[in-house]
Scaffold this motif. Structure first.
Motif, PDB file in Angstrom:
ATOM      1  N   ALA A   1       0.936  -0.825  -0.167  1.00 16.87           N
ATOM      2  CA  ALA A   1       0.493  -0.180   0.231  1.00 16.87           C
ATOM      3  C   ALA A   1       0.865   1.060  -0.026  1.00 16.87           C
ATOM      4  CB  ALA A   1      -1.485  -0.033   0.911  1.00 16.87           C
ATOM      5  N   ALA A   2       1.836   1.552   0.961  1.00 16.90           N
ATOM      6  CA  ALA A   2       2.847   1.843   0.912  1.00 16.90           C
ATOM      7  C   ALA A   2       3.389   2.812  -0.123  1.00 16.90           C
ATOM      8  CB  ALA A   2       4.303   2.329   1.672  1.00 16.90           C
ATOM      9  N   PHE A   3       3.886   1.605  -1.184  1.00 17.83           N
ATOM     10  CA  PHE A   3       4.961   2.068  -2.321  1.00 17.83           C
ATOM     11  C   PHE A   3       3.848   2.132  -3.865  1.00 17.83           C
ATOM     12  CE2 PHE A   3       6.307   0.108  -6.408  1.00 17.83           C
ATOM     13  CZ  PHE A   3       7.623   0.532  -6.272  1.00 17.83           C
ATOM     14  N   LEU A   4       2.234   1.795  -3.873  1.00 18.67           N
ATOM     15  CA  LEU A   4       1.480   2.269  -4.159  1.00 18.67           C
ATOM     16  C   LEU A   4       1.341   3.365  -4.585  1.00 18.67           C
ATOM     17  CD1 LEU A   4      -0.640  -1.148  -4.979  1.00 18.67           C
ATOM     18  CD2 LEU A   4       0.825   0.587  -6.201  1.00 18.67           C
ATOM     19  N   ILE A   5       0.914   3.827  -3.224  1.00 18.67           N
ATOM     20  CA  ILE A   5       1.169   5.274  -2.778  1.00 18.67           C
ATOM     21  C   ILE A   5       1.449   6.431  -3.036  1.00 18.67           C
ATOM     22  CG2 ILE A   5       0.302   6.929  -1.046  1.00 18.67           C
ATOM     23  CD1 ILE A   5      -1.238   4.984   0.345  1.00 18.67           C
ATOM     24  N   ILE A   6       2.873   5.928  -2.924  1.00 24.16           N
ATOM     25  CA  ILE A   6       3.793   6.804  -2.506  1.00 24.16           C
ATOM     26  C   ILE A   6       4.646   7.581  -4.208  1.00 24.16           C
ATOM     27  CG2 ILE A   6       6.617   7.370  -3.121  1.00 24.16           C
ATOM     28  CD1 ILE A   6       6.469   5.272  -0.502  1.00 24.16           C
ATOM     29  N   MET A   7       4.212   6.309  -5.215  1.00 22.03           N
ATOM     30  CA  MET A   7       4.406   6.187  -6.670  1.00 22.03           C
ATOM     31  C   MET A   7       3.926   6.373  -7.525  1.00 22.03           C
ATOM     32  SD  MET A   7       7.307   5.003  -7.193  1.00 22.03           S
ATOM     33  CE  MET A   7       7.507   5.569  -8.899  1.00 22.03           C
ATOM     34  N   VAL A   8       2.205   6.331  -6.926  1.00 20.54           N
ATOM     35  CA  VAL A   8       1.098   7.666  -7.772  1.00 20.54           C
ATOM     36  C   VAL A   8       1.178   8.755  -7.273  1.00 20.54           C
ATOM     37  CG1 VAL A   8      -1.759   7.998  -6.969  1.00 20.54           C
ATOM     38  CG2 VAL A   8      -0.847   5.724  -7.388  1.00 20.54           C
ATOM     39  N   LEU A   9       1.650   9.676  -6.180  1.00 19.47           N
ATOM     40  CA  LEU A   9       1.467  10.468  -5.838  1.00 19.47           C
ATOM     41  C   LEU A   9       2.978  11.043  -6.929  1.00 19.47           C
ATOM     42  CD1 LEU A   9       1.735  10.658  -1.996  1.00 19.47           C
ATOM     43  CD2 LEU A   9       0.001  11.927  -3.889  1.00 19.47           C
ATOM     44  N   TYR A  10       3.847  10.050  -6.837  1.00 19.22           N
ATOM     45  CA  TYR A  10       5.384  10.791  -7.326  1.00 19.22           C
ATOM     46  C   TYR A  10       4.664  10.830  -9.226  1.00 19.22           C
ATOM     47  CZ  TYR A  10       9.693  10.330 -10.281  1.00 19.22           C
ATOM     48  OH  TYR A  10      10.375  10.891 -11.421  1.00 19.22           O
ATOM     49  N   GLU A  11       3.744  10.101  -9.520  1.00 19.60           N
ATOM     50  CA  GLU A  11       3.672   9.838 -11.372  1.00 19.60           C
ATOM     51  C   GLU A  11       2.614  10.692 -11.309  1.00 19.60           C
ATOM     52  OE1 GLU A  11       4.159   9.278 -14.863  1.00 19.60           O
ATOM     53  OE2 GLU A  11       5.496   6.996 -13.846  1.00 19.60           O
ATOM     54  N   PHE A  12       1.756  11.218 -10.719  1.00 15.88           N
ATOM     55  CA  PHE A  12       0.479  12.049 -11.507  1.00 15.88           C
ATOM     56  C   PHE A  12       0.586  12.906 -10.582  1.00 15.88           C
ATOM     57  CE2 PHE A  12      -0.848   7.864 -12.237  1.00 15.88           C
ATOM     58  CZ  PHE A  12      -1.221   7.555 -13.147  1.00 15.88           C
ATOM     59  N   LEU A  13       1.435  13.662 -10.105  1.00 21.67           N
ATOM     60  CA  LEU A  13       1.830  15.205  -9.139  1.00 21.67           C
ATOM     61  C   LEU A  13       3.003  15.169  -9.154  1.00 21.67           C
ATOM     62  CD1 LEU A  13      -0.020  17.378  -8.268  1.00 21.67           C
ATOM     63  CD2 LEU A  13       0.985  15.772  -5.504  1.00 21.67           C
ATOM     64  N   ILE A  14       3.700  14.909  -8.430  1.00 21.97           N
ATOM     65  CA  ILE A  14       5.288  15.110  -8.296  1.00 21.97           C
ATOM     66  C   ILE A  14       5.747  15.753  -9.630  1.00 21.97           C
ATOM     67  CG2 ILE A  14       7.465  14.412  -7.209  1.00 21.97           C
ATOM     68  CD1 ILE A  14       5.646  13.554  -4.910  1.00 21.97           C
ATOM     69  N   ALA A  15       6.286  14.412 -10.084  1.00 25.17           N
ATOM     70  CA  ALA A  15       6.941  14.675 -11.768  1.00 25.17           C
ATOM     71  C   ALA A  15       6.027  15.789 -12.939  1.00 25.17           C
ATOM     72  CB  ALA A  15       6.237  12.713 -12.084  1.00 25.17           C
ATOM     73  N   ARG A  16       5.146  15.993 -12.621  1.00 24.88           N
ATOM     74  CA  ARG A  16       4.039  16.715 -13.155  1.00 24.88           C
ATOM     75  C   ARG A  16       3.877  18.086 -13.218  1.00 24.88           C
ATOM     76  NH1 ARG A  16       2.375  12.775 -17.358  1.00 24.88           N
ATOM     77  NH2 ARG A  16       2.463  10.549 -16.247  1.00 24.88           N
ATOM     78  N   VAL A  17       4.168  18.746 -11.684  1.00 20.43           N
ATOM     79  CA  VAL A  17       4.259  19.566 -11.496  1.00 20.43           C
ATOM     80  C   VAL A  17       5.084  20.501 -10.978  1.00 20.43           C
ATOM     81  CG1 VAL A  17       2.786  21.268 -10.084  1.00 20.43           C
ATOM     82  CG2 VAL A  17       1.403  18.892 -10.551  1.00 20.43           C
ATOM     83  N   SER A  18       5.823  21.322 -11.916  1.00 18.05           N
ATOM     84  CA  SER A  18       6.852  21.972 -11.998  1.00 18.05           C
ATOM     85  C   SER A  18       7.112  22.405 -10.717  1.00 18.05           C
ATOM     86  CB  SER A  18       6.636  23.299 -12.119  1.00 18.05           C
ATOM     87  OG  SER A  18       8.251  23.649 -13.030  1.00 18.05           O
ATOM     88  N   ILE A  19       6.334  22.921  -9.521  1.00 16.96           N
ATOM     89  CA  ILE A  19       6.277  23.713  -7.948  1.00 16.96           C
ATOM     90  C   ILE A  19       6.264  22.075  -7.252  1.00 16.96           C
ATOM     91  CG2 ILE A  19       4.387  23.513  -7.351  1.00 16.96           C
ATOM     92  CD1 ILE A  19       6.994  26.104  -6.537  1.00 16.96           C
ATOM     93  N   PHE A  20       6.302  21.445  -7.266  1.00 19.39           N
ATOM     94  CA  PHE A  20       6.169  19.774  -6.682  1.00 19.39           C
ATOM     95  C   PHE A  20       7.531  19.478  -7.482  1.00 19.39           C
ATOM     96  CE2 PHE A  20       1.395  20.252  -6.226  1.00 19.39           C
ATOM     97  CZ  PHE A  20       1.805  19.930  -4.281  1.00 19.39           C
ATOM     98  N   ARG A  21       8.261  19.823  -8.188  1.00 22.74           N
ATOM     99  CA  ARG A  21       9.441  18.736  -8.919  1.00 22.74           C
ATOM    100  C   ARG A  21      10.296  19.094  -7.766  1.00 22.74           C
ATOM    101  NH1 ARG A  21       9.436  15.865 -13.515  1.00 22.74           N
ATOM    102  NH2 ARG A  21      11.764  16.913 -13.625  1.00 22.74           N
TER     103      ARG A  21
END
Length: 379
Positions: A334-354
């Motif tokens: 569960a932790a791995f999936l949550i982290i990767m979903v947040l990374y793939e769909f939010l962190i990696a795609r939004v400049s400020i979060f990057r």
């Protein structure tokens, strides 16, 4: 300059190992922010002991090597600017945003507070957080982000030395040197007691960091560790058995002599595993593929985000009547999936979060292919 893909692999795999280690912390008997309603004093504790001796030192060793390579092509000003962006920004973000919920859940799970999070939040700045279950709340090191703070301090304070004194290329690292390099580590481990983080005193990490810059970055180091690989594997396995048995048998609290002997065994265990990891990495991981390119980019956000997610999930399932193996599997998946979903769909795609998670801003575009290598974080 030829890229050392094995160092990239080691960093990515070590980040996953830290993730697993913190999942195990929820179940072993050691103090942590949240604990399961049942702990495992044998198997999970043994695995935790095995990982604790070499896990954080490998990060500082790789960071020292990367500092050497970075300063071959960057000025001191560029080096500092990069370190502040890659380490300082995610550290501040973590301290102010990711850490307060973890401290709150620790207070609730330790029966130190019973109210709602928003009611408690102003108390985050009451006193300095120094230990699990302590009185202070302001965790200026960001809990698990202490690594970023310590590495940033090391990078800034060693820069004048690094700029003034370059490693001697002509001086070859020999097998004997590998043994001699363990002696300062033993001295520091036994005699120095300043601040302990991640199982070691910070001066131990400093020595490892300096080793990375002055010794481990040399090509002759690879030749020496390959020659010693069979011996180092045997020493690593033997000292692992002795260290785990000695620790669980209470040697660390059975008198000064036994405590010192156990500390020396732990140092040999750490150093031998580092040499084994670098040798195996150089032999089998000196290649790049899409997985490495993706992992290079994701490693820093994954590191920054993993513990808050694990603590949250652990807080929610602590009193659920599942077995330890079932909870452990659930927590990891569960932790791995949550982290990767947040990374793939939010962190990696939004400049400020990057930027907040230690990456380069990219205008919302997720880099692929070779651009990932240009954007990865050198720790």
């Amino acid at each position: 300059m030829k890229r050392q893909y094995d160092l990239d692999w080691i960093r990515v795999l070590a980040t996953l190992a830290v993730f697993l280690y913190h999942c195990l912390m929820f179940f072993n008997p050691w103090p942590w922010h949240v604990k399961n309603n049942e702990t495992d004093p044998i198997y999970i504790t043994a695995i935790s002991l095995f990982m604790s001796s070499w896990l954080m030192p490998i990060f500082f060793a790789v960071s020292g090597i990367n500092s050497y390579h970075a300063l071959q092509k960057k000025t001191g000003k560029q080096y500092v600017k990069e370190r502040m962006a890659r380490l300082g920004i995610p550290l501040v973000f973590g301290v102010m945003i990711l850490t307060p919920p973890q401290v709150y859940m620790e207070r609730v799970s330790h029966e130190q507070y019973t109210g709602a999070f928003l009611t408690w939040l102003p108390q985050y700045f009451d006193g300095v957080y120094l230990d699990i279950g302590g009185a202070g709340n302001f965790a200026f090191v960001g809990l698990h982000l202490w690594y970023l703070l310590v590495l940033l301090i090391f990078s800034l304070f060693t820069l004048p030395l690094f700029l003034k004194k370059q490693p001697s290329v002509s001086k070859e690292i020999k097998v004997l040197h590998l043994f001699l390099l363990s002696i300062p580590l033993m001295i520091v481990s036994v005699l120095v007691d300043t601040v302990r983080l991640g199982g070691w005193d910070i001066t131990f990490y400093l020595v490892i960091f300096l080793y990375g810059y002055f010794f481990l970055a040399k090509e002759s180091f690879k030749t020496a560790i390959h020659k010693m690989l069979p011996v180092n594997i045997m020493v690593a396995i033997l000292t692992t058995i002795i260290f785990i048995y000695g620790f669980m048998a209470g040697m660390s609290s059975s008198g000064e002599v036994l405590s010192i002997l156990l500390a020396l065994v732990k140092v040999l265990n750490c150093w031998s595993w580092l040499l084994v990891i670098f040798a195996v990495g150089d032999r089998y991981l000196s290649v790049s593929n899409r997985g490495l390119k993706y992992g290079n980019q994701a490693s820093m956000p994954f590191y920054v985000l993993h513990q808050p997610v694990i603590v949250l999930l652990g807080f929610l399932i602590a009193d659920v009547s599942w077995s330890i193996p079932l909870k452990l599997i659930f927590l990891i998946v569960a932790a791995f999936l949550i982290i990767m979903v947040l990374y793939e769909f939010l962190i990696a795609r939004v400049s400020i979060f990057r930027v907040l998670f230690g990456m380069k801003g990219n205008g919302g575009k997720v880099p692929r292919g070779d651009s990932v290598l240009r954007n990865h974080i050198k720790m």
